[in-house]
Design an enzyme around this catalytic site. Structure first.
Site, short mmCIF file in Angstrom:
data_model
loop_
_atom_site.label_atom_id
_atom_site.label_comp_id
_atom_site.label_asym_id
_atom_site.label_seq_id
_atom_site.Cartn_x
_atom_site.Cartn_y
_atom_site.Cartn_z
N GLY A 50 0.82 -1.21 0.00
CA GLY A 50 0.00 0.00 0.00
C GLY A 50 0.85 1.25 0.00
O GLY A 50 0.47 2.29 0.57
N GLY A 110 -0.58 4.65 -0.99
CA GLY A 110 -1.68 5.21 -0.21
C GLY A 110 -1.25 6.34 0.73
O GLY A 110 -0.08 6.73 0.76
N GLN A 111 -2.23 6.83 1.47
CA GLN A 111 -2.00 8.01 2.33
C GLN A 111 -0.87 7.77 3.33
O GLN A 111 0.06 8.56 3.42
CB GLN A 111 -3.29 8.37 3.08
CG GLN A 111 -3.15 9.65 3.91
CD GLN A 111 -4.24 9.81 4.96
OE1 GLN A 111 -4.99 8.89 5.25
NE2 GLN A 111 -4.32 11.00 5.53
N TYR A 150 -15.21 -2.82 6.39
CA TYR A 150 -13.84 -2.43 6.77
C TYR A 150 -13.59 -2.79 8.23
O TYR A 150 -12.56 -3.39 8.57
CB TYR A 150 -13.70 -0.91 6.54
CG TYR A 150 -12.37 -0.33 6.96
CD1 TYR A 150 -11.19 -0.68 6.34
CD2 TYR A 150 -12.33 0.63 7.98
CE1 TYR A 150 -9.98 -0.11 6.72
CE2 TYR A 150 -11.12 1.21 8.36
CZ TYR A 150 -9.95 0.83 7.73
OH TYR A 150 -8.76 1.40 8.11
N LYS A 192 -11.04 -5.43 10.03
CA LYS A 192 -10.03 -4.95 10.99
C LYS A 192 -10.07 -5.78 12.27
O LYS A 192 -9.04 -6.14 12.81
CB LYS A 192 -10.22 -3.46 11.29
CG LYS A 192 -9.74 -2.57 10.16
CD LYS A 192 -8.23 -2.73 9.95
CE LYS A 192 -7.70 -2.07 8.72
NZ LYS A 192 -6.32 -2.43 8.40
N ILE A 228 -6.44 9.85 10.14
CA ILE A 228 -5.08 10.38 9.92
C ILE A 228 -5.16 11.58 8.97
O ILE A 228 -5.75 11.50 7.89
CB ILE A 228 -4.16 9.29 9.32
CG1 ILE A 228 -4.11 8.04 10.22
CG2 ILE A 228 -2.75 9.86 9.06
CD1 ILE A 228 -3.51 8.26 11.60
N1 SER Z 1 -9.61 6.63 8.30
C1 SER Z 1 -10.25 5.36 8.17
C2 SER Z 1 -11.56 5.47 7.54
O1 SER Z 1 -12.16 6.50 7.70
C3 SER Z 1 -10.42 4.73 9.53
O2 SER Z 1 -9.38 3.88 9.78
O3 SER Z 1 -12.02 4.56 6.92
#
Ligand code: SER
Length: 326
Positions: free
Chosen positions: A12, A15-16, A147, A151, A177
């Site tokens: 990844g 990604g950010q 998601y 997790k 983040i």
């Molecule tokens: N920043 C992520 C999201 O909003 C959360 O882990 O999906």
């Protein structure tokens, strides 16, 4: 014979978090010792040209095995994931990338007896039954998003590999983040990034959650520090492994807008909640991260005021140079 240097792979990496983590690791361990991987070419020339890059699809184990072997990888930072909002649009893809991807990384690491693996979790592991304020380390994990499901299952799977196979897997539950290098790829907390870009560019932002929506957040330098510090912690001090709560600050969308307004008085924020509101409402307002503080010395540096100052300084400069790409 022991190897001189760790050989690190970041999944990844486009990604950010992955894009900035790759650069931070290259700075620390040397450019050639950090392999960036992803499913698309890194847009940033800095990332592309500073060290090796390979295409992989984490959901296809043979693509992972091939590069791990080629570069003799012994440490992985596994950042590839489908985030919460995109995951609700395509739950099947989220399961495939997040679950099969994590399983494949762990299996390759187990087979090759790797040194250490980092697999981040998220506040998305929590759900509406979780205590919302100062959410404890040990608590109810009943997420409602795909998601979040991946997790929680990922945390359990990582801890299973620690106990069952002696694989050193570590991870923390990241809050939202915030950063300026790479935009987040479709999460629920993306508004807290977009608001800065829009404030600088258009002096106006329409936020997709209500003004009173409060979530735990963290600025990128602290996010990178959390990953690197946790990976360097003494294993014998860790009572937890893959599920550390970590946080830096908590604010409502309204408080965030007000903080930006201190620097850009003309800034106007409007609120038009969409499907992401329900997801945000199911996540904590704030986290108790005392286990991370005790077991590996976690301590963030940025609060809201310090983050806003830094974000706006960089974005205003880019806007003035005509390089604010958003
Ligand atoms: N920043 C992520 C999201 O909003 C959360 O882990 O999906």
């Amino acid at each position: 014979m022991a190897k001189e240097m760790e050989k690190i792979m970041v999944t990844g990496s486009v990604g950010q978090i992955g894009s900035e983590l790759t650069m931070a690791l290259r700075k620390k361990f040397g450019n050639d010792n950090v392999l960036a991987t992803g499913h698309k070419t890194p847009p940033s020339p800095e990332l592309r040209d500073s060290g090796p890059f390979e295409f992989i699809n984490v959901a296809k184990i043979e693509t992972v095995e091939e590069v791990v072997k080629k570069y003799d990888i012994d440490t992985i930072y596994h950042l590839s994931a489908i985030l919460s909002a995109v995951g609700e649009k395509n739950p099947q893809l989220a399961w495939d990338v997040n679950m099969n991807g994590t399983y494949n990384i762990l299996e390759v690491a187990r087979e090759r007896e790797m040194t250490r693996i980092f697999v981040p979790s998220s506040i998305a592991a929590f759900g509406p039954e979780t205590p919302l304020d100062n959410t404890p380390q040990e608590t109810i994990l009943r997420p409602r998003t795909m998601y979040g499901v991946t997790k929680v299952a990922g945390e359990l799977l990582c801890d299973y590999y620690v106990k069952r196979f002696n694989l050193d897997v570590r991870g923390c539950r990241y809050p939202g983040i915030i950063s300026y290098e790479t935009l987040p790829g479709g999460g629920t907390t993306d508004y807290a990034v977009a608001i800065y870009f829009e404030a600088v560019k258009n002096k106006k932002y329409t936020c997709f959650v209500r003004e009173d929506t409060r979530l735990p957040m963290m600025y990128m330098p602290d996010c990178l520090k959390a990953a690197i510090d946790l990976m360097e912690a003494d294993f014998s001090r860790l009572k937890h492994h893959s599920d550390f709560n970590v946080t830096a600050m908590s604010f409502s969308a309204g408080e965030l807008a007000a903080d930006i307004k201190k620097h850009i008085p003309e800034f106007v924020c409007e609120y038009a909640p969409d499907f992401r509101q329900e997801i945000a409402d199911s996540w904590p307002n704030s986290l108790d991260d005392s286990a991370a503080r005790e077991e590996w010395g976690w301590k963030p540096s940025y609060d809201l005021a310090a983050m806003t100052e830094d974000m706006l300084k960089v974005l205003k400069q880019r806007h003035a140079n005509g390089t604010l790409n958003y």
